[in-house]
Design a protein around this motif. Structure first.
Motif, mmCIF file in Angstrom:
data_model
loop_
_atom_site.group_PDB
_atom_site.id
_atom_site.type_symbol
_atom_site.label_atom_id
_atom_site.label_comp_id
_atom_site.label_asym_id
_atom_site.label_seq_id
_atom_site.Cartn_x
_atom_site.Cartn_y
_atom_site.Cartn_z
ATOM 1 N N LYS A 260 47.788 43.660 40.251
ATOM 2 C CA LYS A 260 47.482 42.236 40.189
ATOM 3 C C LYS A 260 47.507 41.663 41.597
ATOM 4 O O LYS A 260 48.456 41.853 42.349
ATOM 5 N N GLY A 263 47.602 35.297 40.264
ATOM 6 C CA GLY A 263 47.695 34.853 38.872
ATOM 7 C C GLY A 263 49.046 34.231 38.588
ATOM 8 O O GLY A 263 50.056 34.565 39.242
ATOM 9 N N ALA A 299 48.121 39.356 29.984
ATOM 10 C CA ALA A 299 48.841 38.476 30.916
ATOM 11 C C ALA A 299 49.881 37.665 30.156
ATOM 12 O O ALA A 299 49.704 37.335 28.975
ATOM 13 N N TYR A 305 43.345 35.006 36.968
ATOM 14 C CA TYR A 305 43.949 36.166 37.605
ATOM 15 C C TYR A 305 42.873 36.932 38.375
ATOM 16 O O TYR A 305 41.703 36.935 37.999
ATOM 17 N N SER A 327 37.959 39.319 38.248
ATOM 18 C CA SER A 327 38.523 38.037 37.802
ATOM 19 C C SER A 327 38.740 38.060 36.300
ATOM 20 O O SER A 327 37.873 38.512 35.535
ATOM 21 N N THR A 329 40.234 35.468 33.131
ATOM 22 C CA THR A 329 40.685 34.142 32.717
ATOM 23 C C THR A 329 41.376 34.258 31.370
ATOM 24 O O THR A 329 40.808 34.807 30.416
#
Length: 694
Positions: A260, A263, A299, A305, A327, A329
């Motif tokens: 990651k 985010g 997530a 993120y 990306s 969402t």
């Protein structure tokens, strides 16, 4: 084992060999390497006596000497360490000090060898082979050693005293040289060459050579789907790792993980990592994650993120690599917009690359952005923000399609406030800037492209091989619209006949267009002449007399034609007989259409004069003589024109002549003149009387 025995006595004057003893000695090997222990055993010596031993090299130099004690049976054993570099046969001699009995044997130490080694290039990247080459020679004679196997390997230090990895082997050529392609592991290892030796040749090892092998690059790619998930939802991450460098027979090992970047929450993926272990080829390697090797990620909090996939190499031959960022969402609103795009109001074809677009989309919350691009992939276009609205409509009045004719595609995509993106909508249209091609076909039955029988007909065909074929076809004749007959059409053509029954040279003009509106025009001539030319036959001169010709005449032919013209007539004809009262000469003339007209010239022809007869009005007076005036009358006959006119009668009354002639002529109707005459003897004078003698 090979041994050479002898019962030779050492020459020592003080002692004589003990009778009945025969001694032998031998070594435990025939071939030794420098530094080996040589064991000499003997038997047949005197019991419990001291035995002296001497070892000399091929040139007689002593390399070892010592003593051994025989046992009660006359046997002994003796050892020494060989320390020499001279090649050839070595001789060992033993002599009993008491018995004076002696014996000898020989052995052959291995020749020393030397290996040289060069590695080129000294710096390379994993997957690019290096070449290890060198020479194996005899250290004493410098002679090459052929057919020997040289092993190659890597070592941790310059001393080459602890092999790490094998790099293969090479066999020396006739000149002692060897060469092999090697692939040392990435890093800065030392490369060495070794020769294990053979019965006659000592082993050898080269000096170690330092090389540098750089790691090869790798490429990691990744994608995730979906890019928008609801709270507590998951997305699947697929990935691949590849390199254009590799070595057949090796494997790449390592692993991939999801990292990651940004985010608001924690990103959890299953599995935590995926092991990579796949064979290499000389062209590299490629690993594409199977369904079981893909990551499933979720997530802990809503928001945006960014993440990437990281590949870590564990065998040390490759660099680590990261994929491009992705990306994700996470949102409570997971419903993406739905939309369409249309071109030119839904038209399927156009004749230009500039068109209008209409965009339409709906969303449960609101459409906030759109993007448009040529083609079916909109990812290269930038989203354009709009005022959020549940129903979105936009007309783009001028949009330029990609250049050239053919099928074109435009794509559109819509996005809402939380980043949910619609499926890509597409619309298709065909650009056709080329109009139809119009052709004419006619089969005139006359000459020079003319029809000479009615109707005259031409078939017109419009052809368009682009999408849609021919939309319409219309024609005029001499500017007036005309209906096509025998019409027909195919996927690419439209055709019909234009005909006329009116003589003349007619202009046929046609227009056609395709579904895109591209026009085409063409024209041709349709020519009809059904009337033959009017022919006139004319004599070259008037008759000679009374409508009769009495000498050759020439008749020429000419004509007039009201339509196709360009008249061609027969050549003039000359007539010079036979005589006839009803002569006729026919000639023809043809016009450009091939129509033929004829004319006949009639005439009377008499080219022969009348036959004239001269007749006296009485017989001769006496003895064929005329003695007074006579009248000769002329008459004639004519076989053709007749109507003969003769001269008036002629009266002859002198002079006297033995041969007198009266001539006259007669003329027939054609003007031919014939002549005739009457010959006779004439004497109108009486004889004169003369008296003689008076």
């Amino acid at each position: 084992m090979t041994a050479v025995t002898s019962a030779l006595l050492l020459a020592q004057p003080a002692l004589a060999p003990v009778a009945g003893l025969a001694a032998t000695i031998q070594t435990d090997l025939f071939v030794y390497q420098n530094g080996d222990t040589v064991t000499v055993t003997g038997d047949g010596f005197g019991p419990s006596e001291t035995v002296d031993l001497v070892t000399v090299d091929p040139v007689g130099a002593v390399v070892d000497q010592g003593t051994a004690a025989s046992d009660a049976a006359g046997n002994f054993s003796y050892q020494f360490v060989l320390n020499t570099t001279f090649g050839g046969l070595y001789t060992v001699t033993a002599r009993g000090e008491t018995s004076a009995v002696s014996a000898s044997t020989q052995f052959d130490p291995q020749d020393k060898t030397v290996i040289t080694l060069v590695v080129a290039p000294s710096t390379a990247t994993w997957g690019t082979a290096m070449t290890a080459s060198g020479t194996l020679t005899d250290d004493d004679t410098k002679a090459p050693i052929a057919g020997a196997t040289v092993t190659l390997g890597t070592y941790p230090n310059v001393n080459c005293n602890s092999a790490q990895a094998s790099l293969g082997s090479a066999v020396t050529a006739a000149n002692g040289t060897f060469s092999a392609s090697i692939n040392p592991p990435a890093g800065t290892p030392f490369v060495g060459a070794a020769y294990a030796g053979e019965p006659q040749v000592h082993q050898a090892k080269s000096q170690c050579t330092s090389v540098t092998v750089n790691r090869a690059s790798t490429s990691t790619t990744a994608s995730l789907s979906p890019t928008t998930t609801p709270t507590s939802g998951t997305t699947s991450v697929s990935w691949s790792v590849s390199s254009a460098a590799g070595v057949s027979g090796f494997a790449v090992t390592g692993g991939t993980t999801v990292v990651k970047d940004t985010g608001p929450g924690t990103l959890s993926c299953t599995p935590a990592s995926v092991a990579v272990n796949t064979p290499q080829t000389n062209s590299g390697f490629s690993v594409v994650a199977s369904s079981s090797q893909q990551f499933t990620c979720s997530a802990s909090a809503n928001g945006a993120y960014t993440l990437h996939v990281h590949f870590a190499d564990t065998d040390g031959n490759y660099f680590n690599s990261d994929s491009a960022g992705m990306s994700l969402t996470v949102s409570a609103d997971v419903q993406a917009p739905s939309g369409t795009v249309s071109i030119n109001g839904g038209a399927t074809v156009t004749n230009g690359n500039n068109v209008s677009l209409h965009l339409h989309a709906t969303d449960n919350v609101g459409v906030t952005a759109y993007r448009v691009a040529n083609g079916s992939d909109c990812t290269g276009a930038t989203f354009q923000a709009v005022t959020p609205t549940p129903t979105f409509d936009l007309t783009i009045g001028s949009w330029t399609l990609t250049a050239g004719d053919g099928a074109k595609t435009v794509c559109a995509q819509y996005r809402d406030a939380v980043g949910n993106s619609s499926a890509v909508a597409t619309a298709n249209i065909t650009v056709d800037t080329t109009g139809p091609v119009i052709t004419f076909a006619q089969v005139p039955n006359g000459s020079n492209g003319w029809f000479k029988t009615s109707p005259a007909r031409v078939t017109v065909t419009a052809t368009d091989t682009d999408d849609g074929g021919v939309a319409n076809l219309a024609c005029t004749i001499d500017g007036s619209s005309v209906s096509l007959s025998n019409t027909g059409s195919t996927a690419t053509t439209r055709s019909g006949d234009v005909s006329t029954t009116i003589d003349g040279n007619h202009l046929v003009s046609c227009t056609a267009s395709d579904p895109a509106g591209n026009p085409a025009t063409a024209s041709t001539h349709l020519m009809l002449d059904t009337v033959a030319p009017i022919v006139t036959a004319s004599a070259s001169r008037p008759p000679n007399a009374n409508g009769w010709y009495n000498s050759a005449l020439t008749v020429s032919f000419s004509a007039s034609d009201a339509t196709s013209d360009n008249v061609v007539c027969d050549a003039p004809v000359t007539y010079s007989g036979p005589d006839t009262g009803s002569g006729a000469l026919m000639g023809h003339c043809s016009d450009a259409a091939g129509n033929v007209g004829a004319a006949t010239f009639t005439f009377q022809y008499d080219g022969s004069g009348p036959i004239v007869t001269a007749t006296p009005d009485r017989a001769s007076d006496s003895n064929g003589w005329y003695n007074h005036a006579l009248t000769v009358t002329f008459s004639a006959t004519d076989a053709t024109s007749d109507r003969v006119v003769c001269d008036e009668p002629v009266t002859y009354g002198g002079p006297d002549a033995g041969t007198a002639t009266v001539s006259g002529t007669c003329t027939d109707a054609a003007g031919n003149v014939g002549s005739g005459s009457y010959s006779f003897k004439y004497d109108a004078t009486a004889p004169a009387i003369t008296f003689v003698g008076q």
